[in-house]
Design an enzyme around this catalytic site. Structure first.
Site, mmCIF file in Angstrom:
data_model
loop_
_atom_site.group_PDB
_atom_site.id
_atom_site.type_symbol
_atom_site.label_atom_id
_atom_site.label_comp_id
_atom_site.label_asym_id
_atom_site.label_seq_id
_atom_site.Cartn_x
_atom_site.Cartn_y
_atom_site.Cartn_z
ATOM 1 N N THR A 278 0.841 -1.175 0.000
ATOM 2 C CA THR A 278 0.000 0.000 0.000
ATOM 3 C C THR A 278 0.885 1.236 0.000
ATOM 4 O O THR A 278 2.070 1.149 0.271
ATOM 5 C CB THR A 278 -0.855 -0.014 1.308
ATOM 6 O OG1 THR A 278 -1.522 -1.262 1.423
ATOM 7 C CG2 THR A 278 -1.867 1.085 1.340
ATOM 8 N N GLY B 3 1.646 -1.382 4.840
ATOM 9 C CA GLY B 3 2.219 -2.518 5.539
ATOM 10 C C GLY B 3 1.226 -3.516 6.083
ATOM 11 O O GLY B 3 1.520 -4.200 7.062
ATOM 12 N N GLY B 4 0.040 -3.635 5.478
ATOM 13 C CA GLY B 4 -0.889 -4.704 5.832
ATOM 14 C C GLY B 4 -1.179 -4.764 7.316
ATOM 15 O O GLY B 4 -1.674 -3.818 7.937
#
Length: 528
Positions: free
Chosen positions: A341, A423-424
């Site tokens: 992202t 970073g999920g």
């Protein structure tokens, strides 16, 4: 010494320097924070293609002084044909290739909706100006970054056979070297068409017809009719009240609930000193409780099993905080979610602030690059389950679980703070680290972003769910965490991409704007 940059005329932060400059230059040309963000979003979709694309989703928080923040959910639903029968014979949705490209790309609709929100602010800059940098970089080329080269090589086996990927993002069938000049003329033409015909053309125009036709041709369940039915939505943001501020984030299907819960729970622990065991352990344990709620609750808004707001009520947070052991770790792992992202922030001279996030889920999303338009398509729909009993079971027209969650804090003293990261699984954790370091323990904004970080769980395709620490943490603290029961894994890097690319801005009541970019990224703070 680490310095935080300041300015008065407006500021933009992004994980790639060309995107930050694109936003800053629109501010210089008289644009507002939303227009600057659209320009940066178009630019970063070109210059950081492994992290995001116009074939992905986006979320916005927009704050105008004296008003409540406006949230925009620009995530697309599953295609009408994307049902359990379509994936018969699969245990899970494929992570790459055409069958991974099963949800509408919502980010362009989010740009359009945000520009509608900003329309009352004054004369608008033409769309051709806002997309100019993205168009220019696509045609002239970009220098491939170290992270793009490394991630293309790392994920090569899963990406190389996806339709269109090799023609666009490989060089003679191999990952590009750092510094290779990558040109994306087809994507440049697509952005130029959007500038000429308007953003709606992506969903209900000539461009939409071509996108739908190629998606069908390569084997995706998406059709032009799915694009035509899509609209980005203004939604009510979630918020949590802290003792000196209110923090805002996005509602489901994003994990914004967990980001807010972590801060609400941590505040109730009464930690008074940063960077020690109580700070890190407290945030990690708050994360575990928040993630367990997330896994039970966060799904498409049409089928929420409980009201997310109920978990942010003071009494609920206080009750859950009492379960946290100040000395011992709760056994882990639980389910983890990867993701790739970009987060960007902008504040203009009038104090209007934007916290924005744009994603294709995994690096390069589905890997599918539409050759007619140059668009990389996301694989966000792979977070759906094919288990009919699962909370996030695949269903046409429903939206998948999202790790994306831009944050914005309004302090009682008048400060405004858009902040966030990619970073999920790490997004809410890094947000909590940055916010508490700045707002609770007196660190400068750049120090709060630069300081060593941790990650509970996995991201970037990792399979381990350990508590990962950058190598800069003090050995004594690492040992304390191990003794408390944390499954600690010390990463070899002092500044690890695993920890995401964070950023933050703060506007003070006197008009001074502070900004911090992540040294782990290719980004900068650009200001006037």
């Amino acid at each position: 010494m680490i310095h935080t940059l300041t300015a008065l005329g407006g500021m933009h932060v992004a994980p790639h320097h060309l995107a930050a400059q694109a936003g800053r230059d629109v501010l210089r040309d008289g644009g507002n924070a939303v227009e600057a963000m659209v320009a940066a979003a178009a630019a970063i979709a070109v210059v950081y293609p492994h992290m995001n694309a116009i074939g992905g989703d986006g979320f916005w928080l927009i704050h105008e002084p004296g008003k409540e923040p406006v949230a925009i959910s620009a995530c697309g639903p599953a295609a009408a044909l994307a049902d359990l029968d379509f994936y018969a014979g699969h245990d899970s949705i494929p992570s790459r290739g055409p069958k991974a490209a099963l949800t509408v790309a919502g980010t362009i609709g989010g740009w359009a909706k945000a520009l509608e929100v900003a329309a009352p602010w004054g004369p608008a800059l033409p769309l051709s100006r806002l997309l100019a940098d993205g168009i220019r970089h696509a045609h002239n080329g970009i220098a491939v970054t170290e992270s793009q080269s490394a991630l293309t090589r790392e994920k090569f086996d899963g990406l190389k056979d996806a339709p269109g990927f090799a023609q666009t993002h490989l060089v003679d069938g191999q990952p590009p070297a750092v510094g290779h000049i990558l040109k994306q003329p087809t994507l440049g033409r697509t952005l130029a068409e959007l500038a000429e015909r308007g953003l709606d053309d992506f969903y209900r125009g000539e461009l939409a017809a071509r996108i739908g036709a190629e998606l069908e041709r390569v084997g995706s369940p998406l059709r032009s009719s799915d694009l035509a039915a899509y609209r980005a939505q203004i939604v009510e943001p979630l918020s949590v009240r802290l003792n000196d501020s209110t923090i805002y984030n996005l509602p489901p299907p994003t994990q914004g609930l967990s980001a807010l819960m972590i801060l609400g729970l941590f505040e109730r622990l009464g930690v008074t000193e940063g960077e020690g065991f109580s700070h890190v352990h407290g945030l990690v344990e708050a994360t575990k409780r928040a993630f367990r709620v997330r896994e039970r609750v966060v799904t498409d808004p049409q089928r929420l099993p409980a009201d997310p707001k109920s978990f942010l009520k003071p009494a609920s947070l206080t009750d859950l905080a009492t379960e946290i052991d100040r000395e011992k770790a709760l056994p882990w792992p639980d389910v983890a979610a990867p993701g790739d992202t970009i987060w960007m922030g902008c504040i203009d001279a009038q104090g209007r602030a934007v916290s924005f996030i744009q994603s294709v889920y995994w690096e390069f999303g589905s890997g599918v690059v539409l050759q007619d338009t140059g668009i990389v398509w996301q694989n966000r729909g792979t977070s759906f389950s094919l288990d009919p009993k699962a909370l996030n079971v695949l269903k046409p027209g429903h939206r998948p679980f999202h790790t994306l969650n831009p944050a914005l804090a309004l302090f009682d003293d008048g400060r405004v703070m858009p902040y966030g990261t990619m970073g999920g699984e790490g997004q809410p954790q890094t947000q909590a680290a940055v916010f508490t370091r700045y707002a609770r323990f007196g660190q400068g904004l750049q120090q709060a972003v630069t300081a060593p970080r941790w990650l509970l769980g996995r991201t970037w395709g990792d399979v381990s769910t350990t508590l990962k620490l950058e190598s800069r943490f003090e050995p004594a603290l690492i040992e304390q965490l191990r003794e408390a029961g944390h499954a600690v894994e010390v990463l070899p890097e002092a500044f690890s991409d695993t920890m995401g690319h964070a950023g933050a801005l703060v506007r003070h009541p006197n008009g001074v704007i502070e900004g911090a970019a992540d040294p782990r990224s290719d980004g900068i703070v650009a200001a006037l």
